[in-house]
Design a protein around this motif. Structure first.
Motif, PDB file in Angstrom:
ATOM      1  N   THR A  24       0.858  -1.179   0.000  1.00 21.57           N
ATOM      2  CA  THR A  24       0.000   0.000   0.000  1.00 21.57           C
ATOM      3  C   THR A  24       0.894   1.229   0.000  1.00 21.57           C
ATOM      4  OG1 THR A  24      -1.667  -1.213   1.254  1.00 21.57           O
ATOM      5  CG2 THR A  24      -1.822   1.189   1.281  1.00 21.57           C
ATOM      6  N   THR A  25       0.631   2.155  -0.910  1.00 26.17           N
ATOM      7  CA  THR A  25       1.470   3.356  -1.006  1.00 26.17           C
ATOM      8  C   THR A  25       1.302   4.218   0.236  1.00 26.17           C
ATOM      9  OG1 THR A  25      -0.208   4.709  -2.098  1.00 26.17           O
ATOM     10  CG2 THR A  25       1.218   3.373  -3.532  1.00 26.17           C
ATOM     11  N   ASP A  26       2.313   5.018   0.533  1.00 22.84           N
ATOM     12  CA  ASP A  26       2.256   5.902   1.688  1.00 22.84           C
ATOM     13  C   ASP A  26       1.073   6.860   1.583  1.00 22.84           C
ATOM     14  OD1 ASP A  26       4.510   4.648   2.621  1.00 22.84           O
ATOM     15  OD2 ASP A  26       5.869   6.315   2.205  1.00 22.84           O
ATOM     16  N   LYS A  27       0.810   7.369   0.391  1.00 26.23           N
ATOM     17  CA  LYS A  27      -0.291   8.316   0.177  1.00 26.23           C
ATOM     18  C   LYS A  27      -1.629   7.664   0.523  1.00 26.23           C
ATOM     19  CE  LYS A  27      -2.770  10.704  -3.472  1.00 26.23           C
ATOM     20  NZ  LYS A  27      -2.950  10.854  -4.896  1.00 26.23           N
ATOM     21  N   VAL A  28      -1.852   6.453   0.052  1.00 22.82           N
ATOM     22  CA  VAL A  28      -3.102   5.745   0.318  1.00 22.82           C
ATOM     23  C   VAL A  28      -3.210   5.422   1.805  1.00 22.82           C
ATOM     24  CG1 VAL A  28      -4.396   3.617  -0.117  1.00 22.82           C
ATOM     25  CG2 VAL A  28      -3.322   4.828  -2.020  1.00 22.82           C
ATOM     26  N   LYS A  29      -2.116   4.929   2.385  1.00 20.67           N
ATOM     27  CA  LYS A  29      -2.105   4.577   3.803  1.00 20.67           C
ATOM     28  C   LYS A  29      -2.455   5.793   4.668  1.00 20.67           C
ATOM     29  CE  LYS A  29       1.719   2.603   4.826  1.00 20.67           C
ATOM     30  NZ  LYS A  29       2.959   2.058   5.386  1.00 20.67           N
ATOM     31  N   HIS A 152      -8.550  -2.629  -3.041  1.00 27.32           N
ATOM     32  CA  HIS A 152      -8.901  -3.405  -4.223  1.00 27.32           C
ATOM     33  C   HIS A 152      -8.664  -2.597  -5.485  1.00 27.32           C
ATOM     34  CE1 HIS A 152     -12.646  -1.025  -4.348  1.00 27.32           C
ATOM     35  NE2 HIS A 152     -12.640  -1.184  -3.027  1.00 27.32           N
ATOM     36  N   ASP A 153      -8.825  -3.234  -6.616  1.00 24.39           N
ATOM     37  CA  ASP A 153      -8.752  -2.552  -7.899  1.00 24.39           C
ATOM     38  C   ASP A 153      -9.882  -1.526  -7.949  1.00 24.39           C
ATOM     39  OD1 ASP A 153      -9.203  -1.937 -10.730  1.00 24.39           O
ATOM     40  OD2 ASP A 153      -7.822  -3.586 -11.135  1.00 24.39           O
ATOM     41  N   ALA A 154      -9.587  -0.306  -8.381  1.00 27.61           N
ATOM     42  CA  ALA A 154     -10.595   0.757  -8.420  1.00 27.61           C
ATOM     43  C   ALA A 154     -11.780   0.392  -9.306  1.00 27.61           C
ATOM     44  CB  ALA A 154      -9.969   2.061  -8.886  1.00 27.61           C
ATOM     45  N   LYS A 155     -11.586  -0.506 -10.260  1.00 24.59           N
ATOM     46  CA  LYS A 155     -12.680  -0.925 -11.148  1.00 24.59           C
ATOM     47  C   LYS A 155     -13.692  -1.808 -10.430  1.00 24.59           C
ATOM     48  CE  LYS A 155      -9.545  -1.029 -15.062  1.00 24.59           C
ATOM     49  NZ  LYS A 155      -8.749  -1.940 -15.878  1.00 24.59           N
ATOM     50  N   ASP A 156     -13.277  -2.448  -9.343  1.00 21.91           N
ATOM     51  CA  ASP A 156     -14.161  -3.346  -8.601  1.00 21.91           C
ATOM     52  C   ASP A 156     -15.025  -2.540  -7.631  1.00 21.91           C
ATOM     53  OD1 ASP A 156     -12.953  -5.458  -9.901  1.00 21.91           O
ATOM     54  OD2 ASP A 156     -11.551  -5.863  -8.263  1.00 21.91           O
ATOM     55  N   GLU A 170     -13.231   5.263  -1.593  1.00 26.24           N
ATOM     56  CA  GLU A 170     -12.328   6.231  -2.202  1.00 26.24           C
ATOM     57  C   GLU A 170     -11.570   5.579  -3.350  1.00 26.24           C
ATOM     58  OE1 GLU A 170     -11.628   9.514  -1.236  1.00 26.24           O
ATOM     59  OE2 GLU A 170     -13.129   9.445   0.361  1.00 26.24           O
ATOM     60  N   GLU A 171     -11.140   6.393  -4.291  1.00 24.75           N
ATOM     61  CA  GLU A 171     -10.269   5.922  -5.373  1.00 24.75           C
ATOM     62  C   GLU A 171      -9.002   6.753  -5.386  1.00 24.75           C
ATOM     63  OE1 GLU A 171     -12.048   5.530  -9.224  1.00 24.75           O
ATOM     64  OE2 GLU A 171     -13.811   4.511  -8.406  1.00 24.75           O
ATOM     65  N   TYR A 172      -7.893   6.077  -5.573  1.00 25.33           N
ATOM     66  CA  TYR A 172      -6.570   6.701  -5.674  1.00 25.33           C
ATOM     67  C   TYR A 172      -5.935   6.166  -6.940  1.00 25.33           C
ATOM     68  CZ  TYR A 172      -7.647   7.263  -0.726  1.00 25.33           C
ATOM     69  OH  TYR A 172      -8.265   7.545   0.457  1.00 25.33           O
ATOM     70  N   GLY A 176      -8.619   1.211  -5.283  1.00 26.65           N
ATOM     71  CA  GLY A 176      -9.881   1.504  -4.622  1.00 26.65           C
ATOM     72  C   GLY A 176      -9.789   1.085  -3.168  1.00 26.65           C
ATOM     73  N   VAL A 177     -10.424   1.839  -2.300  1.00 24.26           N
ATOM     74  CA  VAL A 177     -10.480   1.498  -0.887  1.00 24.26           C
ATOM     75  C   VAL A 177     -11.937   1.596  -0.445  1.00 24.26           C
ATOM     76  CG1 VAL A 177      -9.787   2.157   1.452  1.00 24.26           C
ATOM     77  CG2 VAL A 177      -8.141   2.313  -0.419  1.00 24.26           C
ATOM     78  N   THR A 178     -12.427   0.526   0.151  1.00 26.46           N
ATOM     79  CA  THR A 178     -13.777   0.507   0.700  1.00 26.46           C
ATOM     80  C   THR A 178     -13.673   0.159   2.181  1.00 26.46           C
ATOM     81  OG1 THR A 178     -14.662  -0.215  -1.431  1.00 26.46           O
ATOM     82  CG2 THR A 178     -16.077  -0.523   0.499  1.00 26.46           C
TER      83      THR A 178
END
Length: 184
Positions: A24-29, A152-156, A170-172, A176-178
């Motif tokens: 997981t990227t630092d930005k997403v984390k 997860h994949d943002a498409k899912d 959210e999408e980065y 994707g993060v749910t």
């Protein structure tokens, strides 16, 4: 890859070598933990598909009391142990298991564990997030105020279940993060 905030803020973490894991990227984390915490007053976490252990270590750094790390990859288990050791995280705060995710969830249920935070970051190609969320629900592994973090994949598109509602999505870019929580 580093710890973003808390006790271990700024410390670098080793990544699992090769292309089989995707940290997981630092930005997403940083963004995700800001939404679910940003800090915790104790509690128990489960880092399923832990990879290098980055999500679980971040949660410990931000105040979880304990975290269980699970991955089926032996090299990932070794890297988690190295990261835990390098940060001098107490052995009482962690459990590390080389296991399949579904078996690990069943083992947690047998131990009657209830989690404050469950982190799911399986390989995107598996596309089994909802199956795992439903198993967590069926086994009763989440505390009343607990949350499930799914990367997860943002498409899912992940959907609500009978007992878990979506708190945030959210999408980065391609990520994707749910975030699920129990419906009250």
């Amino acid at each position: 890859m580093r710890v973003i905030a808390g006790t271990y803020k700024g410390h670098s973490l080793k990544a699992v070598p090769g292309m089989n894991t995707r940290p997981t990227t630092d930005k997403v984390k940083e963004s995700v933990f800001h939404r679910i915490g940003p800090f915790f007053n104790g509690g128990l976490g489960l880092d399923l598909f832990a990879g290098s252990g980055g999500l679980g270590i971040e949660a410990l750094s931000r105040g979880l009391d304990r975290c269980i790390f699970v991955d089926h990859n032996g090299k990932a288990i070794q890297i988690i142990k190295e990261n835990i050791s390098a940060l001098r995280i107490s052995e009482e705060q962690v459990e590390i298991y080389k296991a399949d995710a579904k078996r690990a969830l069943k083992a947690c249920a047998k131990r009657e564990l209830k989690f404050d935070l469950i982190m799911l970051d399986p390989p995107y190609k598996l596309k089994n997030h909802m199956e795992l969320v439903e198993q967590i629900e069926k086994l009763g592994l989440l505390k009343e105020s607990g949350q499930i973090l799914c990367e997860h994949d943002a498409k899912d598109v992940l959907t609500e279940t009978a007992h878990f509602s979506i708190m945030k999505r959210e999408e980065y870019g391609m990520i994707g993060v749910t975030i699920f929580q129990k419906q009250i």
